[in-house]
Design a protein around this motif. Structure first.
Motif, PDB file in Angstrom:
ATOM      1  N   SER A   1       1.334  14.436   5.333  1.00  0.00           N
ATOM      2  CA  SER A   1       1.852  14.760   3.996  1.00  0.00           C
ATOM      3  C   SER A   1       1.081  15.993   3.560  1.00  0.00           C
ATOM      4  CB  SER A   1       1.600  13.584   3.048  1.00  0.00           C
ATOM      5  OG  SER A   1       1.889  13.984   1.725  1.00  0.00           O
ATOM      6  N   THR A   2       1.752  17.111   3.432  1.00  0.00           N
ATOM      7  CA  THR A   2       1.046  18.372   3.141  1.00  0.00           C
ATOM      8  C   THR A   2       0.651  18.416   1.669  1.00  0.00           C
ATOM      9  OG1 THR A   2       3.071  19.537   2.554  1.00  0.00           O
ATOM     10  CG2 THR A   2       2.428  19.576   4.872  1.00  0.00           C
ATOM     11  N   GLY A   3      -0.244  19.334   1.359  1.00  0.00           N
ATOM     12  CA  GLY A   3      -0.654  19.509  -0.031  1.00  0.00           C
ATOM     13  C   GLY A   3       0.571  19.794  -0.881  1.00  0.00           C
ATOM     14  N   HIS A   4       0.791  18.963  -1.879  1.00  0.00           N
ATOM     15  CA  HIS A   4       1.890  19.254  -2.807  1.00  0.00           C
ATOM     16  C   HIS A   4       1.486  18.827  -4.200  1.00  0.00           C
ATOM     17  CE1 HIS A   4       2.730  15.203  -1.283  1.00  0.00           C
ATOM     18  NE2 HIS A   4       3.426  14.961  -2.389  1.00  0.00           N
ATOM     19  N   ASP A   5       1.694  19.745  -5.105  1.00  0.00           N
ATOM     20  CA  ASP A   5       1.273  19.540  -6.487  1.00  0.00           C
ATOM     21  C   ASP A   5       2.201  18.507  -7.105  1.00  0.00           C
ATOM     22  OD1 ASP A   5       0.255  19.850  -9.036  1.00  0.00           O
ATOM     23  OD2 ASP A   5      -0.018  22.001  -8.773  1.00  0.00           O
ATOM     24  N   THR A   6       1.632  17.390  -7.513  1.00  0.00           N
ATOM     25  CA  THR A   6       2.461  16.279  -7.999  1.00  0.00           C
ATOM     26  C   THR A   6       2.702  16.336  -9.508  1.00  0.00           C
ATOM     27  OG1 THR A   6       0.481  14.972  -8.349  1.00  0.00           O
ATOM     28  CG2 THR A   6       1.590  14.699  -6.225  1.00  0.00           C
TER      29      THR A   6
ATOM     30  N   LEU B   1      -6.646  26.273   8.039  1.00  0.00           N
ATOM     31  CA  LEU B   1      -6.093  27.384   7.254  1.00  0.00           C
ATOM     32  C   LEU B   1      -4.584  27.222   7.199  1.00  0.00           C
ATOM     33  CD1 LEU B   1      -7.050  30.415   6.195  1.00  0.00           C
ATOM     34  CD2 LEU B   1      -5.679  31.120   8.156  1.00  0.00           C
ATOM     35  N   ARG B   2      -4.029  27.214   5.991  1.00  0.00           N
ATOM     36  CA  ARG B   2      -2.571  27.194   5.864  1.00  0.00           C
ATOM     37  C   ARG B   2      -2.099  28.625   5.640  1.00  0.00           C
ATOM     38  NH1 ARG B   2       1.819  23.962   2.004  1.00  0.00           N
ATOM     39  NH2 ARG B   2       3.054  23.514   3.827  1.00  0.00           N
ATOM     40  N   ILE B   3      -1.102  29.051   6.410  1.00  0.00           N
ATOM     41  CA  ILE B   3      -0.608  30.427   6.288  1.00  0.00           C
ATOM     42  C   ILE B   3       0.891  30.451   6.589  1.00  0.00           C
ATOM     43  CG2 ILE B   3      -1.191  31.021   8.705  1.00  0.00           C
ATOM     44  CD1 ILE B   3      -2.099  33.811   7.557  1.00  0.00           C
TER      45      ILE B   3
ATOM     46  N   GLY C   1       8.129  22.379   7.128  1.00  0.00           N
ATOM     47  CA  GLY C   1       9.283  23.004   6.493  1.00  0.00           C
ATOM     48  C   GLY C   1      10.577  22.404   6.982  1.00  0.00           C
ATOM     49  N   ARG C   2      11.166  21.513   6.173  1.00  0.00           N
ATOM     50  CA  ARG C   2      12.486  20.946   6.476  1.00  0.00           C
ATOM     51  C   ARG C   2      12.472  20.091   7.745  1.00  0.00           C
ATOM     52  NH1 ARG C   2      17.050  19.308   5.257  1.00  0.00           N
ATOM     53  NH2 ARG C   2      18.759  20.774   5.543  1.00  0.00           N
ATOM     54  N   ILE C   3      11.332  19.493   8.064  1.00  0.00           N
ATOM     55  CA  ILE C   3      11.317  18.518   9.162  1.00  0.00           C
ATOM     56  C   ILE C   3      11.415  17.158   8.462  1.00  0.00           C
ATOM     57  CG2 ILE C   3      10.032  17.614  11.140  1.00  0.00           C
ATOM     58  CD1 ILE C   3       8.590  20.351  11.246  1.00  0.00           C
TER      59      ILE C   3
ATOM     60  N   MET D   1       5.649  16.528   6.832  1.00  0.00           N
ATOM     61  CA  MET D   1       6.949  15.926   6.480  1.00  0.00           C
ATOM     62  C   MET D   1       6.860  15.484   5.024  1.00  0.00           C
ATOM     63  SD  MET D   1       7.650  13.795   9.994  1.00  0.00           S
ATOM     64  CE  MET D   1       9.422  13.632   9.728  1.00  0.00           C
ATOM     65  N   THR D   2       6.676  16.433   4.176  1.00  0.00           N
ATOM     66  CA  THR D   2       6.262  16.121   2.816  1.00  0.00           C
ATOM     67  C   THR D   2       7.351  15.465   1.991  1.00  0.00           C
ATOM     68  OG1 THR D   2       4.685  17.869   2.947  1.00  0.00           O
ATOM     69  CG2 THR D   2       5.317  17.184   0.723  1.00  0.00           C
ATOM     70  N   ARG D   3       8.498  16.135   1.854  1.00  0.00           N
ATOM     71  CA  ARG D   3       9.554  15.526   1.052  1.00  0.00           C
ATOM     72  C   ARG D   3      10.078  14.266   1.742  1.00  0.00           C
ATOM     73  NH1 ARG D   3      13.107  20.685   0.225  1.00  0.00           N
ATOM     74  NH2 ARG D   3      12.131  21.091   2.264  1.00  0.00           N
ATOM     75  N   ALA D   4      10.027  14.269   3.089  1.00  0.00           N
ATOM     76  CA  ALA D   4      10.434  13.053   3.805  1.00  0.00           C
ATOM     77  C   ALA D   4       9.594  11.861   3.345  1.00  0.00           C
ATOM     78  CB  ALA D   4      10.282  13.260   5.301  1.00  0.00           C
TER      79      ALA D   4
HETATM   80  C1  LIG Z   1       6.621  19.087  -5.480  1.00  0.00           C
HETATM   81  C2  LIG Z   1       6.047  20.025  -4.472  1.00  0.00           C
HETATM   82  C3  LIG Z   1       4.843  20.668  -4.760  1.00  0.00           C
HETATM   83  C4  LIG Z   1       4.261  21.527  -3.824  1.00  0.00           C
HETATM   84  N1  LIG Z   1       3.009  22.044  -4.062  1.00  0.00           N
HETATM   85  C5  LIG Z   1       2.335  22.622  -3.035  1.00  0.00           C
HETATM   86  C6  LIG Z   1       0.927  22.838  -3.102  1.00  0.00           C
HETATM   87  O1  LIG Z   1       0.266  22.452  -4.080  1.00  0.00           O
HETATM   88  N2  LIG Z   1       0.323  23.452  -2.054  1.00  0.00           N
HETATM   89  C7  LIG Z   1       1.021  23.831  -0.955  1.00  0.00           C
HETATM   90  O2  LIG Z   1       0.419  24.401  -0.037  1.00  0.00           O
HETATM   91  N3  LIG Z   1       2.349  23.596  -0.837  1.00  0.00           N
HETATM   92  C8  LIG Z   1       2.997  22.963  -1.823  1.00  0.00           C
HETATM   93  N4  LIG Z   1       4.312  22.599  -1.654  1.00  0.00           N
HETATM   94  C9  LIG Z   1       4.974  22.870  -0.383  1.00  0.00           C
HETATM   95  C10 LIG Z   1       4.785  21.669   0.570  1.00  0.00           C
HETATM   96  O3  LIG Z   1       3.452  21.582   0.991  1.00  0.00           O
HETATM   97  C11 LIG Z   1       5.690  21.786   1.796  1.00  0.00           C
HETATM   98  O4  LIG Z   1       5.340  22.937   2.488  1.00  0.00           O
HETATM   99  C12 LIG Z   1       7.152  21.816   1.417  1.00  0.00           C
HETATM  100  O5  LIG Z   1       7.481  20.660   0.686  1.00  0.00           O
HETATM  101  C13 LIG Z   1       8.067  21.927   2.627  1.00  0.00           C
HETATM  102  O6  LIG Z   1       7.851  20.868   3.474  1.00  0.00           O
HETATM  103  P1  LIG Z   1       8.908  19.644   3.598  1.00  0.00           P
HETATM  104  O7  LIG Z   1      10.205  20.247   3.984  1.00  0.00           O
HETATM  105  O8  LIG Z   1       8.302  18.763   4.650  1.00  0.00           O
HETATM  106  O9  LIG Z   1       8.964  19.017   2.272  1.00  0.00           O
HETATM  107  C14 LIG Z   1       4.923  21.782  -2.590  1.00  0.00           C
HETATM  108  C15 LIG Z   1       6.138  21.146  -2.335  1.00  0.00           C
HETATM  109  C16 LIG Z   1       6.696  20.259  -3.237  1.00  0.00           C
HETATM  110  C17 LIG Z   1       7.989  19.568  -2.889  1.00  0.00           C
END
Ligand SMILES: Cc1cc2nc3c(=O)[nH]c(=O)nc-3n(C[C@H](O)[C@H](O)[C@H](O)COP(=O)(O)O)c2cc1C
Ligand code: SF4
Length: 650
Positions: free
Chosen positions: A24-29, A221-223, A298-300, A320-323
């Motif tokens: 689960s990648t970093g995602h701002d909730t 490192l995320r890039i 990304g979209r996996i 697989m973040t949104r997944a």
């Molecule tokens: C709600 C939300 C918040 C996000 N915030 C961040 C973040 O804080 N840092 C980051 O590197 N990416 C952030 N992203 C991008 C995700 O890490 C991820 O790359 C993106 O959701 C695509 O992956 P997925 O198709 O598996 O969802 C965010 C994505 C979502 C959906």
């Protein structure tokens, strides 16, 4: 043995073992409210860990006071943050999930103001940001030094809290990427110039983190594999940077896009119009040229796709973040061979990044429990099993029946049509929206698993209810197109969006689409008609086509409409029509706008509830609830939320 043998192989990085390759990648909730971890965020991440994910990367944490890119960003700038990080670490470690933090500075990518005031943004150079219209101040060397120290200090706090590693956010055009990018970094001091000068900032950050953390603490490192923007980092530039850094970092995490432009930002959370796993070739190229583990995101959205990526050695770990927002239990289901039970993410972006962009806590249209774990995470069994009759098999009714049955009620679903799905059946017919139909597939599976009895092709009236004798009736009978009254003379063909999607009427060459909702329907109908060679004018009530949509969906659609030559007319309301003209009114100037030589007028003017049943039930001794569009026409998100929230209480 699992069907996904590659995905469920452990991976050890610097002594830290991930039990599987799902991240689960970093995602701002947007769950935190004061810059620190709270109970809602702990519960959210705990749910993902319980679901079996190998690695959670916590959402971005600002490393310096100038890193506040939104009002709700987590901050790692004081030791007071340690307790919160510790509570997440303890919660996820209980399930064997590894936890990294994200170290973040946005540079010029300041999206929101603090208390309504624009803040001063800092970047390597005074190169403006296109998307947020920020003109940053160049950083003085002393500030660069303080920010570098902020990365190391933040990493130390995370390690003290028991976290297993950190990820430096150099993706999406944020500060480290701004230093790397020769079109954004115009400095002529030691931090600019050739690639080694532009890498100096990142190198100093890595060195400071290593100096302040013990061995065994992972530093990744995320890039962006490419920022997919004219002024963004190119694929070759990223490859060059990664190969120069790979002896000092433990892994590289490849994603796509940049925050700096509307076009580049689409790839941060790619909508369903983009192909699944399209990021993988970028990661595979890095993998071929680098010695360290490569993560890719990304979209996996399905384990079979992720397993194929790992099997082909295109990457070592799949984000697989949104997944996982959509189905936190996805890893456990995949591992035990129940892949068909997974509620697959459809990349609609509506409640996850859509909420984030509006400043609300994230959730999922299909899984409204996400982000609301404290309220809905454990649904109580009812005090008494009751006979619940759900009328209407659209998203609201399906979800309500599932939840009622899961809680132990005797739930039956009645649908007037042959197929379940309601308006989602039509929504999936809009161009680039076929995946929306996944919502129906997923809900049908949930109905099956919950053991709901289903009666199709059954129209429910008072007599049917009397014969069934339920104790509770949930009316989820949906909505039908709303046709506003307007002066019509001369018989111009007028169709509504549903008729167009069903192929009714013969549509002429010159079409005006009236778009009151400024959502998917107007732009989708316009695209659909333009693709068949018609001249299309899209008259939208808002400031732009798709104004109410999640930003990346809207911006992606804007590009498509532009390429197809659809003429968008903002601030328009329908005034009238005659035999071949449509009369519009500019909403703020009040001036008339006349479009001549029109063959067909298409109305995307919203919906009106279908709820006659509620009147028919007057006087019956029943508990009745009206949910979804039958209560008030909104979107699938509110429909499914209504289904959950009402069925959770009966
Ligand atoms: C709600 C939300 C918040 C996000 N915030 C961040 C973040 O804080 N840092 C980051 O590197 N990416 C952030 N992203 C991008 C995700 O890490 C991820 O790359 C993106 O959701 C695509 O992956 P997925 O198709 O598996 O969802 C965010 C994505 C979502 C959906
Ligand atoms: S809201 Fe849509 S894109 Fe976001 S997680 Fe749910 S299904 Fe996926």
């Amino acid at each position: 043995m699992t069907a996904f043998a590659h995905l469920f192989q452990p991976l050890t990085i610097r002594g830290c073992t991930l039990k599987n390759r799902i991240m689960s990648t970093g995602h701002d909730t947007t769950l935190p409210v004061d810059g620190t971890v709270n109970a809602a965020l702990v519960a959210y991440q705990e749910a993902r860990a319980r679901g079996g994910v190998g690695l959670i990367v916590l959402q971005v944490s600002g490393v310096h006071e100038t890193a506040r890119y939104t009002n709700h960003v987590l901050m790692a700038t004081s030791d007071a943050a340690i307790a919160g990080y510790r509570s997440v670490a303890e919660a996820v470690h209980r399930f064997g999930t590894v936890l990294f933090g994200q170290l973040f500075h946005p540079g010029r990518e300041i999206a929101e103001a603090d208390g309504g005031l624009l803040s001063v943004a800092y970047a390597p150079s005074s190169v403006p940001n296109e998307r947020f219209r920020v003109m940053p101040r160049p950083m003085k060397p002393a500030m660069i030094g303080a920010i570098v120290q902020g990365y190391g200090d933040s990493a130390r706090r995370m390690q003290t809290a028991g976290m297993d590693g950190v990820e430096i956010v150099a993706s999406h055009g944020y500060l480290p990427a701004q230093f790397l990018n020769p079109r954004v970094n115009l400095r002529d001091d030691a931090y600019g110039g050739d690639i080694e000068g532009r890498l100096r900032f990142v190198r100093e950050v890595i060195a400071d983190i290593r100096a302040k953390t013990a061995d065994g603490f992972v530093v990744g490192l995320r890039i962006s594999g490419s920022e997919i923007d004219d002024a963004g980092l190119t694929e070759d530039e990223t490859l060059d940077a990664v190969t120069r850094l790979d002896d000092s970092i433990d892994y590289v995490h490849i994603t796509l896009g940049t925050s700096a432009s509307q076009g580049g930002a689409i790839h941060i959370a790619p909508p369903m119009s983009l192909k699944t796993a399209y990021v993988v070739p970028y990661a595979a190229r890095i993998k071929r040229n680098s010695r360290i583990p490569v993560f890719v995101t990304g979209r996996i959205n399905q384990p079979q796709d992720a397993d194929a990526v790992i099997a082909a050695q295109h990457a070592d770990v799949c984000g697989m973040t949104r997944a996982l927002i959509c189905d936190p239990e996805m890893p456990n289901k995949a591992e035990r061979g129940a892949a068909e039970d997974i509620r697959a993410c459809i990349a609609c972006n509506q409640a996850c990044i859509g909420h984030f962009h509006k400043g609300y806590a994230i959730s999922c249209i299909q899984n409204p429990v996400s982000g609301r774990e404290l309220r809905f995470g454990k649904l109580a069994a009812p005090s008494r099993r009751r006979k619940v009759m759900v009328v209407g098999g659209g998203p609201a009714g399906m979800k309500a029946a599932v939840i009622a049955a899961q809680r132990g009620h005797d739930a039956t679903l009645f649908e007037a049509e042959r197929r379940l799905g309601g308006q989602a059946i039509l929504a999936q017919m809009l161009p680039g929206r076929a995946e929306f139909g996944g919502l129906i597939t997923n809900l049908q599976r949930e109905l099956h698993l919950a053991g709901v009895r289903i009666h199709r092709s059954t129209r429910v009236d008072r007599a049917v209810i009397a014969a069934e004798a339920p104790e509770v009736v949930l009316i989820a009978t949906g909505a039908k197109p709303y046709r506003p009254a307007f002066p019509q003379e001369g018989g111009l063909q007028v169709l509504d969006a549903w008729q167009v999607l069903r192929g009714e009427g013969t549509i002429g060459q010159s079409v005006v689409v009236i778009d009151w909702r400024a959502d998917w329907i107007g732009i989708g109908i316009a695209e659909h008609l333009a693709r068949t060679g018609r001249s299309v004018r899209l008259a939208v009530s808002g400031i732009a086509a798709g104004e109410t949509l999640p930003l990346y969906v809207r911006d992606d659609a804007a590009g498509t409409l532009h390429k197809l030559g659809v003429k968008v007319l903002p601030y328009m309301r329908l005034y009238g029509s005659d035999s071949d003209s449509v009369y519009l009114q500019h909403i703020t100037s009040g001036e008339a706008v006349v479009i001549d030589k029109v063959d067909t007028l298409v109305l995307c003017t919203g919906h009106t509830p279908v709820d006659e049943l509620s009147d028919a039930l007057e006087g019956m001794d029943l508990e009745v609830h009206i949910i979804g569009d039958a209560a008030s026409p909104r979107t699938a998100e509110e429909a499914i939320y209504d289904g959950l929230s009402v069925a959770a209480e009966i």
